[in-house]
Write an enzyme that holds these catalytic residues in place. Sequence first.
Site, PDB file in Angstrom:
ATOM      1  CE  LYS A  33      -1.193   1.621   3.813  1.00  0.00           C
ATOM      2  NZ  LYS A  33      -1.706   1.909   5.161  1.00  0.00           N
ATOM      3  CB  THR A  34       3.639   2.401   2.198  1.00  0.00           C
ATOM      4  OG1 THR A  34       2.886   2.176   3.394  1.00  0.00           O
ATOM      5  CG2 THR A  34       4.467   3.666   2.361  1.00  0.00           C
ATOM      6  CG  ASP A 220      -2.523   5.402   4.147  1.00  0.00           C
ATOM      7  OD1 ASP A 220      -3.202   4.452   3.708  1.00  0.00           O
ATOM      8  OD2 ASP A 220      -1.390   5.250   4.655  1.00  0.00           O
ATOM      9  CD  GLU A 221      -4.129   2.547   7.535  1.00  0.00           C
ATOM     10  OE1 GLU A 221      -5.180   1.898   7.470  1.00  0.00           O
ATOM     11  OE2 GLU A 221      -3.006   2.027   7.615  1.00  0.00           O
ATOM     12  CD  GLN A 251      -5.014  -3.985   7.512  1.00  0.00           C
ATOM     13  OE1 GLN A 251      -4.141  -3.737   8.336  1.00  0.00           O
ATOM     14  NE2 GLN A 251      -4.762  -4.003   6.213  1.00  0.00           N
ATOM     15  NE  ARG A 608      -0.588  -5.905  11.203  1.00  0.00           N
ATOM     16  CZ  ARG A 608      -0.728  -5.269  10.048  1.00  0.00           C
ATOM     17  NH1 ARG A 608       0.133  -4.360   9.691  1.00  0.00           N
ATOM     18  NH2 ARG A 608      -1.726  -5.564   9.226  1.00  0.00           N
TER      19      ARG A 608
END
Length: 739
Positions: A33-34, A220-221, A251, A608
Site C-alpha cells: 500500500k505505502t 490513507d487508512e 482493518q 503483522r
Amino acid sequence: MSLNLNALNDEQKKAVEAVEGPVLILAGAGSGKTRTLTYRLAYLIDKKIAKPSEILAVTFTNKAAREMKSRIDELIKKDISPLWIGTFHSICARLLRIEAENLGFSRNYTIYDVDDQVRAIKKVISTLSVPQQLYSAKLIQSRLSRLKNQLLYPDDIENLDRKDGLYEYMPDIYREYQKYLQENNALDFDDLLIKPTELFDNHPEIKKKYASKFNYVFVDEYQDTNKAQYLLIKKLVEDHENICVVGDEDQSIYGWRGADLNNILNFSKDFPKAKIYKLEENYRSNKFILDAANSVVQHNQERIGKNLWTNRDDGDRIKLYASKDDLDEAKHIVEKIHDEMYTKKRSFKDIAVLYRTNAQSRVLEEALHKNAISYNIVGSIKFYDRKEIKDIIAYLKIIVNPADSISLKRIVNFPLRGIGDTTISKIEKFAEIEGIKLFDAMGRVNDIASISPAMSARVVEFHQLINKFIGLNSKLSAVELVSTLTSETGIMHHYKTEYDQYESESRVANIKELFNSIEQFCEERAKEKKDVSLTAFLEEVSLLTDVDTWNSDSNAVTLMTLHAAKGLEFKVVFITGLEMNLLPLQRNSANIRELEEERRLLYVGMTRAEENLYLSYAVTRRKYNQSQSTIPSLFLDELPQELLEFSSGTEQKGAAKKGKGRSRKKKIESYFDHHGSSQVSDDMCFKIGQPVYHATFGKGQVLGIEGSGDKAKITVHFKDEDIVKKLIKQYANLSAVEN
C-alpha cells in the site's frame, strides 16, 4: 530521468496511473500500500500533472508521513517541501494556524492534551450543578470527545433520549467548556478536526481557497476516518473530485473512537464515477498465516471483499497454545522467544508480543525481565508525559500563549515560590470581575486588597519572569530559550537536589534529552525551510503518538496492544489472551458490529507476522484479584485446523484439538445465551466478586450484597473511575460481564 514504474505489479501500476477523478484503492494487509501511494504522489509530480503545493496527502501517523516523504524524495529527486503531508490532526493544526483568527482564536493557540482537558473540565464543572461524586472530569472528557467526533453540538444533544443520567448535564458542560477553551486561546484534539469544517461552513470563501489550492487529495487508512474527517475531505474535493483514498475495510478497528466503516463501504455511492483497484497480492506473510487470517475475517458481513494471496512458501504452521493460566502463558512465550533466537537466529527486535488490553502486559513484563529479555512497551509513559518534561512544556506554552490558564496554574508555584491556591483563587476572582486574563491579573496583583504586599511581591516577580521570556522568545533560538529558562526558573536545580541520586540523574537526563529533541527539531525543519519557532515545536509535541516515539531500531522485544500494532510488521508475532471477554472484548456480547470489529482486530494482529505466528489462551486468568475460568475465543473455531499446531500446558490436552471444536462451540453458544442481553434479568442473582458493567461508570466488580430481590443493595467498585457505589438492583442497570 523519469519515474520508472517497473517495481510495481499490474494492479499497483493501474492505481498509480489513474490520476483523474475519484479512486478507491483497496489495499489488503502487506500488499504494498505505502509503495503504491508513494509512487502515485511521485507520478503526479514527475509527470507535471500537479505541483507539490497542489497536493494534500493525509496519513494515519506522523511516522508514515515522514517515511512517505522520504521515499518520494528518493524516487524523483525534486523539491517537494510545498507538499502538504501529515495526519489529519497535523494538517488541520497547520490550516488553523493560518486561519485561527476567523474563528476567534489567535495563531499562537495552545493544543490541550487529555490531561489539560480534564483540568479544564474540573474548572468548568466546579461552577455548574454537576454531581461530581457521580461524574468525574475524566468520564466527562471521554463523553465530550465522543460527541465531538460525531459532530454533535450542545443544541443537538439536549433532546437526545439517553438512559445515561450524565447527558442531562452535558449541554451546559459542553457550552461552558468550549467557552473556557476560547478564553484560554486553546483547542483540544477533537477541535482540531471539527473547527476546519466550521470554518468552511461559516466562510465559504476560505473553503473555496483551499479547495482550489488542493487539486489532488489523498487519504490513507480511509476505513478509520470519522464523521468530521469525512466531511472535511468531502468539502475539499466536491468540485473537482480528484480524490484517491487507500484503505482496507478488514482493518477498520477504531469504531470505539468514532471511526465510521461506512465511509469506505459507501465510497462508490459518494462518488459514482469512482474507479476501484484491489491490491490482493500479499508480500509480507507466509501462506499458512495468510490463509488463517483470511479464514477468520471472512466470517464478517460488513466487507467489500477481496482475496489475499501470496507467492511465498507455506512456512510454519501457526502455533496455538492452551496455557494453564496467565503466568503459564507468559512462561511459554519466553520459552518460544528463546527457541526463535537459538534455532532461527532471531534478534529481539524481530519479535512482538500483542495483547488486547494494556493490563495484560504486567505478567508478560515480569516474565521477560526475569529472563533477561530486553523489551520496549509501546503505550507506556511517553517521554513528553513525564512530569519534568510536562513542567517545562507548561512554561513554554505560557511563553507562547499567556492566555493559557491551565498551563499557568501548573507552573505558578513550581518550583516552590510560596504562591498558594488561596492566592491564585483571589487573582482568578479579580480577573473575572475585571474581564481580563489570569496572567494579566497577576500583573495587577497590587490592586487586590486581600493579598498581602509580601505575597503580591512574589506574584509580581513571577509575572516579570514570564514577561522576560516572552520578550526573549523572538530573540533566542528555541534551545537557548529552554536552557536559559530551566536555569533561571530553578527547574534544573530543583531536579538535581529534591530527589535521591538515581531519580535526580534520571530526571536531569530527560531534561537534557528535551534540549536534544528541540535542537533536532530545529535542524530538520531548517533543512526543509519550515517554521522553527517554539509554537511549531509545541504543536509537533502535542500531536505525537505512541508509534511516532517508538524506536524500531532498538534491539528489544516489542510489547504493544493490537491497536498500536496497526501498520507494523515483525518476523515473529505472539497474540495472547484469545478468550471470550478478552478477545473478543465486548461490552455488549449481542452487538454483532462490535464483534466484527474485534474479529478485524485479530486479523490485523495476525497479518503483522511475516514468518511465525503464535496464538495463546489461558484456561484460567487472574482478574479482579481472583483466578477465573475462561472460555476460549470463538475466533479459534474459525481457524482451519490443518493450519494449526496445538500444544497445551494443561491436563485438558484436547481442549482445542480437532474434534473438540464442537464442544467448545456449545460452551460459546451457552455464553451468548446467558450474556446476549446487555441488561441483567430480574431473576439473575449477583455474586460477590462478579465482574459487571455500567454505562456511566464502566467496568466494575461486586464487593457486597445486602438484602434480596429487586430491593437488594449491590456495592460495586468501578475500576475505570476508581469509585465505590451502592446501587439498588432494580435501578442499577448493571450488565453481567461474565460469571
